[in-house]
Design a protein around this motif. Structure first.
Motif, mmCIF file in Angstrom:
data_model
loop_
_atom_site.group_PDB
_atom_site.id
_atom_site.type_symbol
_atom_site.label_atom_id
_atom_site.label_comp_id
_atom_site.label_asym_id
_atom_site.label_seq_id
_atom_site.Cartn_x
_atom_site.Cartn_y
_atom_site.Cartn_z
ATOM 1 N N GLY A 37 0.831 -1.192 0.000
ATOM 2 C CA GLY A 37 0.000 0.000 0.000
ATOM 3 C C GLY A 37 0.865 1.240 0.000
ATOM 4 O O GLY A 37 2.027 1.208 -0.443
ATOM 5 N N PRO A 38 0.351 2.360 0.486
ATOM 6 C CA PRO A 38 1.147 3.596 0.513
ATOM 7 C C PRO A 38 2.431 3.431 1.321
ATOM 8 O O PRO A 38 2.422 2.825 2.402
ATOM 9 C CB PRO A 38 0.197 4.603 1.181
ATOM 10 C CG PRO A 38 -1.174 4.042 0.991
ATOM 11 C CD PRO A 38 -1.021 2.559 1.010
ATOM 12 N N ASP A 39 3.523 3.953 0.798
ATOM 13 C CA ASP A 39 4.805 3.855 1.493
ATOM 14 C C ASP A 39 4.747 4.618 2.809
ATOM 15 O O ASP A 39 4.386 5.806 2.849
ATOM 16 C CB ASP A 39 5.923 4.427 0.621
ATOM 17 C CG ASP A 39 6.187 3.580 -0.612
ATOM 18 O OD1 ASP A 39 6.211 2.340 -0.479
ATOM 19 O OD2 ASP A 39 6.364 4.151 -1.701
ATOM 20 N N THR A 40 5.126 3.933 3.895
ATOM 21 C CA THR A 40 5.045 4.505 5.237
ATOM 22 C C THR A 40 6.333 4.160 5.968
ATOM 23 O O THR A 40 6.664 2.982 6.122
ATOM 24 C CB THR A 40 3.835 3.942 6.004
ATOM 25 O OG1 THR A 40 2.655 4.082 5.192
ATOM 26 C CG2 THR A 40 3.638 4.668 7.312
ATOM 27 N N PHE A 63 -1.002 -1.428 10.822
ATOM 28 C CA PHE A 63 -0.684 -0.598 9.663
ATOM 29 C C PHE A 63 -0.379 -1.438 8.430
ATOM 30 O O PHE A 63 -0.698 -1.047 7.300
ATOM 31 C CB PHE A 63 0.495 0.316 9.977
ATOM 32 C CG PHE A 63 0.152 1.453 10.895
ATOM 33 C CD1 PHE A 63 -0.595 2.526 10.448
ATOM 34 C CD2 PHE A 63 0.573 1.454 12.218
ATOM 35 C CE1 PHE A 63 -0.926 3.578 11.291
ATOM 36 C CE2 PHE A 63 0.252 2.498 13.075
ATOM 37 C CZ PHE A 63 -0.501 3.566 12.614
ATOM 38 N N ASP A 66 -2.865 -2.507 5.314
ATOM 39 C CA ASP A 66 -3.146 -1.783 4.070
ATOM 40 C C ASP A 66 -2.074 -0.750 3.732
ATOM 41 O O ASP A 66 -2.322 0.192 2.991
ATOM 42 C CB ASP A 66 -4.519 -1.114 4.128
ATOM 43 C CG ASP A 66 -4.677 -0.154 5.295
ATOM 44 O OD1 ASP A 66 -3.687 0.083 6.021
ATOM 45 O OD2 ASP A 66 -5.792 0.369 5.485
ATOM 46 N N ARG A 67 -0.872 -0.944 4.294
ATOM 47 C CA ARG A 67 0.222 -0.021 4.006
ATOM 48 C C ARG A 67 1.525 -0.791 3.816
ATOM 49 O O ARG A 67 1.716 -1.864 4.377
ATOM 50 C CB ARG A 67 0.415 0.983 5.153
ATOM 51 C CG ARG A 67 -0.671 2.012 5.222
ATOM 52 C CD ARG A 67 -0.444 3.084 6.293
ATOM 53 N NE ARG A 67 -1.345 4.181 5.987
ATOM 54 C CZ ARG A 67 -1.044 5.194 5.205
ATOM 55 N NH1 ARG A 67 0.174 5.302 4.709
ATOM 56 N NH2 ARG A 67 -1.935 6.129 4.930
ATOM 57 N N HIS A 68 2.416 -0.211 3.022
ATOM 58 C CA HIS A 68 3.785 -0.727 2.905
ATOM 59 C C HIS A 68 4.607 -0.081 4.011
ATOM 60 O O HIS A 68 4.889 1.123 3.968
ATOM 61 C CB HIS A 68 4.380 -0.376 1.539
ATOM 62 C CG HIS A 68 5.820 -0.731 1.408
ATOM 63 N ND1 HIS A 68 6.744 0.061 0.752
ATOM 64 C CD2 HIS A 68 6.525 -1.804 1.868
ATOM 65 C CE1 HIS A 68 7.930 -0.492 0.812
ATOM 66 N NE2 HIS A 68 7.831 -1.630 1.484
ATOM 67 N N CYS A 69 4.963 -0.867 5.002
ATOM 68 C CA CYS A 69 5.630 -0.363 6.199
ATOM 69 C C CYS A 69 7.128 -0.638 6.133
ATOM 70 O O CYS A 69 7.554 -1.797 6.013
ATOM 71 C CB CYS A 69 5.044 -1.021 7.449
ATOM 72 S SG CYS A 69 3.267 -0.731 7.659
ATOM 73 N N ASP A 110 4.563 8.669 3.917
ATOM 74 C CA ASP A 110 4.059 9.096 5.213
ATOM 75 C C ASP A 110 5.079 8.667 6.252
ATOM 76 O O ASP A 110 5.661 7.579 6.149
ATOM 77 C CB ASP A 110 2.712 8.437 5.509
ATOM 78 C CG ASP A 110 1.655 8.780 4.474
ATOM 79 O OD1 ASP A 110 1.356 9.976 4.327
ATOM 80 O OD2 ASP A 110 1.140 7.859 3.818
ATOM 81 N N ASP A 287 -4.651 6.246 11.738
ATOM 82 C CA ASP A 287 -5.251 5.810 10.478
ATOM 83 C C ASP A 287 -6.303 6.822 9.996
ATOM 84 O O ASP A 287 -6.369 7.137 8.804
ATOM 85 C CB ASP A 287 -5.889 4.431 10.665
ATOM 86 C CG ASP A 287 -6.457 3.878 9.368
ATOM 87 O OD1 ASP A 287 -5.679 3.680 8.419
ATOM 88 O OD2 ASP A 287 -7.684 3.648 9.305
ATOM 89 N N ARG A 291 -5.955 8.797 6.424
ATOM 90 C CA ARG A 291 -6.998 8.695 5.396
ATOM 91 C C ARG A 291 -7.530 10.067 4.990
ATOM 92 O O ARG A 291 -8.068 10.233 3.893
ATOM 93 C CB ARG A 291 -8.136 7.810 5.899
ATOM 94 C CG ARG A 291 -7.754 6.335 5.997
ATOM 95 C CD ARG A 291 -8.908 5.480 6.511
ATOM 96 N NE ARG A 291 -8.484 4.111 6.728
ATOM 97 C CZ ARG A 291 -8.421 3.175 5.776
ATOM 98 N NH1 ARG A 291 -8.765 3.492 4.530
ATOM 99 N NH2 ARG A 291 -8.018 1.948 6.050
#
Length: 296
Positions: A37-40, A63, A66-69, A110, A287, A291
């Motif tokens: 998912g979104p880079d975090t 996290f 649904d996120r790329h952690c 993020d 979260d 969003r």
């Protein structure tokens, strides 16, 4: 009579994902990579034995759904390089973190950060605004003053705690538990033994002990970011423990007004590591903020 319910320990970090290493601008970073998912990018605090996984392991599964952690060991901690820093410390860390992003092919991210890591991210957002989509900052001290009163121990409480922990007879498990329960957690009864073990074992790393013996000299020149905070264009959420032992909530309220798109959430019954003490509640707040990023 009905017995009072027994308080359960907070969830421990659990087994860490596979280690990854990358060379970035002359230094080696260690990190864990999970989710899609979104880079975090997660940047941890500066306490003895802290790592990306010790600080964010309990909340990472939330996290990663649904996120790329990318959970990083910042330089001088964990399995990342124990390099010596010269010049302004936050500028150094910010530039190296951008180099890490370049190596990983991350154009923008993020940032979710605790304490020391949050100050790195604030500096990065001021110096490299195009690389930061949003900021979540907990327990960080980017400026050396407060709005109402002098900071506890003139802002040196963390430095003093580190010197005490590594001084005398050196690191012990009892000293680690005492440090965490006095300064980082609100409810000592909920501190998992696994967390104490994880931090204590990492604090025995020879490189970290060598750096600690030199106190502040290898960490670079301390920087006050008063002039940088107004330059931050990204939306920022300061998530603070109401009982934070380092900086009371009037401090992040001041920060949220210095950053043009600053917001503040104060969480009850937590101290400096709220993402560990109350990971589900922390994730819910963060979260919701993430969003909303990009909304008018």
């Amino acid at each position: 009579m009905t017995a009072a319910p027994t308080r359960r320990s907070a969830p421990p970090a659990g087994p860490a994902p596979e280690s990854r290493f990358v060379q970035a601008d002359g230094v080696t970073y260690h990190f864990h990579d999970l989710g899609q998912g979104p880079d975090t990018i997660f940047l941890h605090g500066g306490g003895p034995g802290c790592t990306g996984w010790s600080d964010f392991g309990p909340v990472a599964p939330y996290f990663a759904a649904d996120r790329h952690c990318v959970i990083v060991d910042i330089l001088q901690y964990g399995k990342s390089d124990k390099c010596r820093i010269t010049g302004p410390m936050w500028d150094f860390h910010a530039a190296k973190t951008v180099a890490l992003m370049d190596e990983l092919g991350i154009e923008q991210a993020d940032f979710i950060c605790n304490s020391w890591g949050g100050t790195i991210a604030l500096c990065l957002a001021a110096r490299y605004p195009e690389r930061v989509r949003s900021l979540v900052i907990t327990g960080s001290m980017p400026v050396f003053y407060g709005p109402l009163a002098p900071l506890p121990e003139r802002g040196h409480r963390g430095r003093a705690a580190r010197d005490i922990y590594y001084g005398g007879e050196g690191p012990t498990r009892d000293k680690m538990r005492a440090l965490i329960t006095r300064l980082e957690w609100y409810d000592a009864d909920r501190l998992p033994e696994e967390t104490v073990d994880l931090r204590y074992q990492q604090s025995l790393d020879p490189g970290e002990q060598e750096l600690a013996a030199m106190s502040d000299s290898p960490r670079g020149d301390w920087q006050d970011l008063t002039d940088e905070l107004p330059l931050i264009a990204a939306p920022a959420l300061f998530v603070w423990g109401r009982e934070d032992a380092f900086l009371t909530p009037d401090y992040p309220l001041m920060l949220s007004r210095m950053v043009p798109r600053g917001n503040l959430h104060v969480m009850d019954h937590v101290s400096h590591h709220l993402q560990e003490e109350r990971p589900a509640a922390y994730h819910a707040v963060v979260d919701g903020f993430l969003r909303s990023v990009g909304e008018p």
